[in-house]
Motif scaffolding. Structure first.
Motif, PDB file in Angstrom:
ATOM      1  N   GLU A  95      -3.760   4.483   1.535  1.00 57.57           N
ATOM      2  CA  GLU A  95      -4.535   3.331   1.062  1.00 57.57           C
ATOM      3  C   GLU A  95      -4.113   2.072   1.819  1.00 57.57           C
ATOM      4  OE1 GLU A  95      -2.216   1.604  -2.827  1.00 57.57           O
ATOM      5  OE2 GLU A  95      -3.728   3.117  -3.145  1.00 57.57           O
ATOM      6  N   HIS A  96      -5.003   1.134   1.910  1.00 53.94           N
ATOM      7  CA  HIS A  96      -4.728  -0.082   2.675  1.00 53.94           C
ATOM      8  C   HIS A  96      -4.832  -1.340   1.826  1.00 53.94           C
ATOM      9  CE1 HIS A  96      -4.704   2.281   6.311  1.00 53.94           C
ATOM     10  NE2 HIS A  96      -5.834   2.842   5.925  1.00 53.94           N
ATOM     11  N   LYS A  97      -4.799  -1.181   0.510  1.00 52.94           N
ATOM     12  CA  LYS A  97      -4.918  -2.329  -0.383  1.00 52.94           C
ATOM     13  C   LYS A  97      -3.559  -2.675  -0.977  1.00 52.94           C
ATOM     14  CE  LYS A  97      -9.466  -2.515  -0.371  1.00 52.94           C
ATOM     15  NZ  LYS A  97     -10.260  -3.616   0.031  1.00 52.94           N
ATOM     16  N   TRP A  98      -3.273  -3.961  -1.028  1.00 59.28           N
ATOM     17  CA  TRP A  98      -2.097  -4.464  -1.736  1.00 59.28           C
ATOM     18  C   TRP A  98      -2.524  -4.688  -3.180  1.00 59.28           C
ATOM     19  CZ3 TRP A  98       2.827  -5.972   0.160  1.00 59.28           C
ATOM     20  CH2 TRP A  98       3.017  -5.709   1.513  1.00 59.28           C
ATOM     21  N   ARG A  99      -1.815  -4.124  -4.124  1.00 56.71           N
ATOM     22  CA  ARG A  99      -2.148  -4.273  -5.544  1.00 56.71           C
ATOM     23  C   ARG A  99      -1.267  -5.365  -6.149  1.00 56.71           C
ATOM     24  NH1 ARG A  99      -5.586  -0.285  -6.554  1.00 56.71           N
ATOM     25  NH2 ARG A  99      -5.488   1.557  -5.265  1.00 56.71           N
ATOM     26  N   ALA A 137      -3.053 -10.772  -1.759  1.00 61.61           N
ATOM     27  CA  ALA A 137      -2.608 -10.319  -3.084  1.00 61.61           C
ATOM     28  C   ALA A 137      -1.754 -11.387  -3.755  1.00 61.61           C
ATOM     29  CB  ALA A 137      -1.843  -9.003  -2.967  1.00 61.61           C
ATOM     30  N   GLN A 140      -6.669  -5.808  -6.469  1.00 59.99           N
ATOM     31  CA  GLN A 140      -6.208  -5.311  -5.175  1.00 59.99           C
ATOM     32  C   GLN A 140      -6.835  -6.131  -4.060  1.00 59.99           C
ATOM     33  OE1 GLN A 140      -7.286  -1.222  -4.821  1.00 59.99           O
ATOM     34  NE2 GLN A 140      -9.448  -1.585  -5.119  1.00 59.99           N
ATOM     35  N   GLU A 141      -6.081  -6.291  -2.989  1.00 62.65           N
ATOM     36  CA  GLU A 141      -6.504  -7.105  -1.857  1.00 62.65           C
ATOM     37  C   GLU A 141      -6.105  -6.398  -0.568  1.00 62.65           C
ATOM     38  OE1 GLU A 141      -8.296  -9.761  -2.294  1.00 62.65           O
ATOM     39  OE2 GLU A 141      -8.027  -9.893  -4.444  1.00 62.65           O
ATOM     40  N   PRO A 142      -6.718  -6.777   0.555  1.00 67.02           N
ATOM     41  CA  PRO A 142      -6.428  -6.087   1.813  1.00 67.02           C
ATOM     42  C   PRO A 142      -5.087  -6.454   2.459  1.00 67.02           C
ATOM     43  CG  PRO A 142      -8.082  -7.779   2.155  1.00 67.02           C
ATOM     44  CD  PRO A 142      -7.830  -7.704   0.681  1.00 67.02           C
ATOM     45  N   PRO A 185       0.821  -1.211   0.000  1.00 65.10           N
ATOM     46  CA  PRO A 185       0.000   0.000   0.000  1.00 65.10           C
ATOM     47  C   PRO A 185       0.860   1.268   0.000  1.00 65.10           C
ATOM     48  CG  PRO A 185      -0.711  -1.529   1.715  1.00 65.10           C
ATOM     49  CD  PRO A 185       0.571  -2.052   1.165  1.00 65.10           C
TER      50      PRO A 185
END
Length: 80
Positions: free
Chosen positions: A33-37, A59, A52-54, A29
Motif C-alpha cells: 500500500e502507498h497510503k499513510w494512515r 497525513a 489516509q493520505e499519499p 505504509p
C-alpha cells in the motif's frame, strides 16, 4: 499546536503530542500500500477519527486539521 515525537526507527509511527498528551499518530505504509494512515484519539467521539493520505506530510497535515477542528468544537485553545 501539535508536536511530533521522533520515531524510534524508520518504520515506526509518528506520534502527535499536545502538551504532555499523545493525541494521535501517523502510520507509514505497510507492504504494497502507498497510503499513510492517521488517527486522532482525542476527538470528543467514541471512535477515533481516521483517514489516509499519499504522503507522510499530507497525513500529518490532515491529523493537524482534525485536531484543530476538535479544539474549535470544544471551545478550547492551545497554550503557547
Amino acid at each position: 499546536m501539535i508536536k511530533w515525537r521522533t520515531p524510534s526507527y524508520d518504520g515506526d509511527r509518528r506520534v502527535a503530542v499536545s502538551g504532555h498528551i499523545d493525541v494521535g499518530a501517523v502510520f507509514p505504509p505497510l507492504g504494497l500500500e502507498h497510503k499513510w494512515r492517521w488517527r486522532l484519539w482525542v476527538n470528543g467521539k467514541v471512535c477515533a477519527t481516521t483517514g489516509q493520505e499519499p504522503t507522510e506530510l499530507a497525513a500529518k497535515i490532515a491529523l493537524d486539521r482534525a485536531w484543530a477542528s476538535f479544539l474549535m468544537l470544544a471551545s478550547l485553545t492551545e497554550a503557547a
